[in-house]
Design an enzyme around this catalytic site. Structure first.
Site, mmCIF file in Angstrom:
data_model
loop_
_atom_site.group_PDB
_atom_site.id
_atom_site.type_symbol
_atom_site.label_atom_id
_atom_site.label_comp_id
_atom_site.label_asym_id
_atom_site.label_seq_id
_atom_site.Cartn_x
_atom_site.Cartn_y
_atom_site.Cartn_z
ATOM 1 N N GLY A 108 0.854 -1.195 0.000
ATOM 2 C CA GLY A 108 0.000 0.000 0.000
ATOM 3 C C GLY A 108 0.884 1.238 0.000
ATOM 4 O O GLY A 108 0.555 2.273 0.596
ATOM 5 N N ASP A 167 -1.482 -7.206 -5.808
ATOM 6 C CA ASP A 167 -2.821 -7.038 -5.254
ATOM 7 C C ASP A 167 -2.830 -7.778 -3.925
ATOM 8 O O ASP A 167 -2.654 -9.004 -3.887
ATOM 9 C CB ASP A 167 -3.844 -7.649 -6.234
ATOM 10 C CG ASP A 167 -5.253 -7.607 -5.686
ATOM 11 O OD1 ASP A 167 -5.444 -7.209 -4.513
ATOM 12 O OD2 ASP A 167 -6.182 -7.987 -6.429
ATOM 13 N N TYR A 190 -15.521 0.449 8.084
ATOM 14 C CA TYR A 190 -14.079 0.630 8.297
ATOM 15 C C TYR A 190 -13.716 0.356 9.763
ATOM 16 O O TYR A 190 -12.761 -0.374 10.054
ATOM 17 C CB TYR A 190 -13.726 2.067 7.904
ATOM 18 C CG TYR A 190 -12.286 2.457 8.090
ATOM 19 C CD1 TYR A 190 -11.262 1.828 7.391
ATOM 20 C CD2 TYR A 190 -11.945 3.495 8.954
ATOM 21 C CE1 TYR A 190 -9.936 2.220 7.555
ATOM 22 C CE2 TYR A 190 -10.625 3.895 9.112
ATOM 23 C CZ TYR A 190 -9.630 3.251 8.416
ATOM 24 O OH TYR A 190 -8.327 3.649 8.581
ATOM 25 N N ASP A 222 2.307 -1.879 -4.361
ATOM 26 C CA ASP A 222 0.935 -1.361 -4.398
ATOM 27 C C ASP A 222 0.235 -2.068 -5.555
ATOM 28 O O ASP A 222 0.863 -2.791 -6.332
ATOM 29 C CB ASP A 222 0.935 0.162 -4.595
ATOM 30 C CG ASP A 222 -0.311 0.820 -4.009
ATOM 31 O OD1 ASP A 222 -0.181 1.580 -3.039
ATOM 32 O OD2 ASP A 222 -1.416 0.559 -4.533
ATOM 33 N N ILE A 223 -1.065 -1.813 -5.696
ATOM 34 C CA ILE A 223 -1.796 -2.482 -6.772
ATOM 35 C C ILE A 223 -1.472 -1.857 -8.138
ATOM 36 O O ILE A 223 -1.645 -2.497 -9.173
ATOM 37 C CB ILE A 223 -3.315 -2.478 -6.470
ATOM 38 C CG1 ILE A 223 -4.035 -3.507 -7.338
ATOM 39 C CG2 ILE A 223 -3.908 -1.083 -6.615
ATOM 40 C CD1 ILE A 223 -5.381 -3.919 -6.816
HETATM 41 N N1 SER Z 1 -8.487 9.088 8.402
HETATM 42 C C1 SER Z 1 -9.288 7.923 8.476
HETATM 43 C C2 SER Z 1 -10.603 8.137 7.852
HETATM 44 O O1 SER Z 1 -11.085 9.245 7.902
HETATM 45 C C3 SER Z 1 -9.469 7.496 9.905
HETATM 46 O O2 SER Z 1 -8.550 6.519 10.204
HETATM 47 O O3 SER Z 1 -11.182 7.233 7.360
#
Ligand code: SER
Length: 322
Positions: free
Chosen positions: A8, A52, A142, A34-35
């Protein structure tokens, strides 16, 4: 000297971390990956491998062939993008982590860095000075992926002795590359718009306080944690990390000290709800006590540097692209 891989590497953190690592270990010792088929100009001073992270056999055979001491796994979908693509976010954010943890368990990697985030916290977490150990009920894709990842890191450390290290990055502010898909991105965007156009329409409301950090501090934290003696580190999920905490109104006021005509308006969108679920400020005493962490940049200094170094031409280039 250690041989290092950054997965990444073309993202906001990677593009700066690779350069810092190459300065320490030597350009040829630090692979960027990175990809993308080709890295940007910035990363051309050392080896690069297009990979990937979801292609487990490819990642495994590359790492086994080359042999790495340290792997930094930064590939992830951030909070705002993850809400739009939940399945991909879960797959991308988790699968790469398992591949790297398993390789470390088998001895093919000696030490791992994997970033977590303030997104592991949720609406039921105490919002001010959020402790290291507290209620964690994230309500974003996330945040759920990062919390699960933290638990797996801790599990692999306890059960298999894997030396994995992690910090919960706050929103990161940098001028090296444009941010991508985060809720805290406004605090980077604002500088490009301030310099290029003199105004900014902010997607968060004026009073939304969030934990933030200047990239120089974030890179230093990462390197210091990776250098720390293993027996000092009691937290193998992820360390709270604190730098700054401010609202859009406060950063705008600081920018106005340099650009008095700068104007900001507030048009909150779906990211407001994500921001509202996250802490306003972070207690990082565990990181301070266990590995000597201490942030250097305050808001005035960070704003001064950003206004000096942000290249507003990048904004027009990205607008023209799409
Ligand atoms: N900066 C990130 C986000 O806003 C938080 O880890 O998703």
């Amino acid at each position: 000297m250690s041989k290092v891989l950054v997965i990444g590497a073309c993202g906001q953190i990677g593009s700066e971390l690779v350069l810092a690592l190459r300065e320490r270990h030597g350009n040829e010792q630090v692979w960027a990956s990175d990809i993308r088929e080709n890295p940007g100009e910035q990363l051309q001073n050392g080896p690069y491998k297009a990979l990937d992270v979801m292609d487990r056999p490819a990642v495994e055979s590359f790492i086994r062939e080359e042999g790495f001491d340290h792997v930094y796994l930064l590939a992830a979908l951030l909070s705002a993008t993850a809400e739009k693509h939940p399945e991909l976010a879960w797959k991308l954010n988790m699968e790469g982590l398992f591949t790297i943890l398993d390789l470390a368990r088998e001895g093919a990697i000696k030490r791992i860095f994997w970033p977590s985030s303030i997104a592991v916290f949720g609406p039921s977490t105490p919002s001010d000075n959020t402790p290291q150990e507290t209620i964690m009920e994230p309500n974003t894709v996330y945040g759920i992926s990062k919390l699960a990842g933290e638990r797996w890191c801790s599990y692999y450390h306890e059960k298999h002795g894997v030396d994995v290290r992690s910090v919960r990055y706050p929103g990161l502010i940098s001028h090296g590359s444009l941010p991508g898909g985060g809720t805290t991105d406004y605090a980077v965007d604002i500088f490009y718009h301030a310099k290029a156009k003199g105004n900014y329409s902010c997607f968060l409301s004026e009073k939304t306080a969030l934990p933030m950090m200047y990239m120089d501090d974030a890179i230093r934290a990462t390197l210091e944690l990776m250098d720390a003696d293993a027996d000092k580190l009691k937290v193998r999920s992820s360390y709270n990390l604190s730098g700054l905490s401010f609202t859009p109104e406060e950063i705008a006021r600081e920018i106005k000290k340099h650009l008095p005509d700068f104007q900001i308006t507030y048009v909150p969108d779906f990211r407001q709800k994500i921001a509202d679920s996250w802490p306003a400020s972070i207690d990082d005493s565990a990181a301070r006590e266990e590995w000597g962490w201490n942030a250097h940049f305050d808001l005035p200094e960070m704003v001064r540097e950003m206004l000096q170094f942000v290249d507003e031409k990048k904004l027009f280039a990205s607008e023209n692209k799409g």
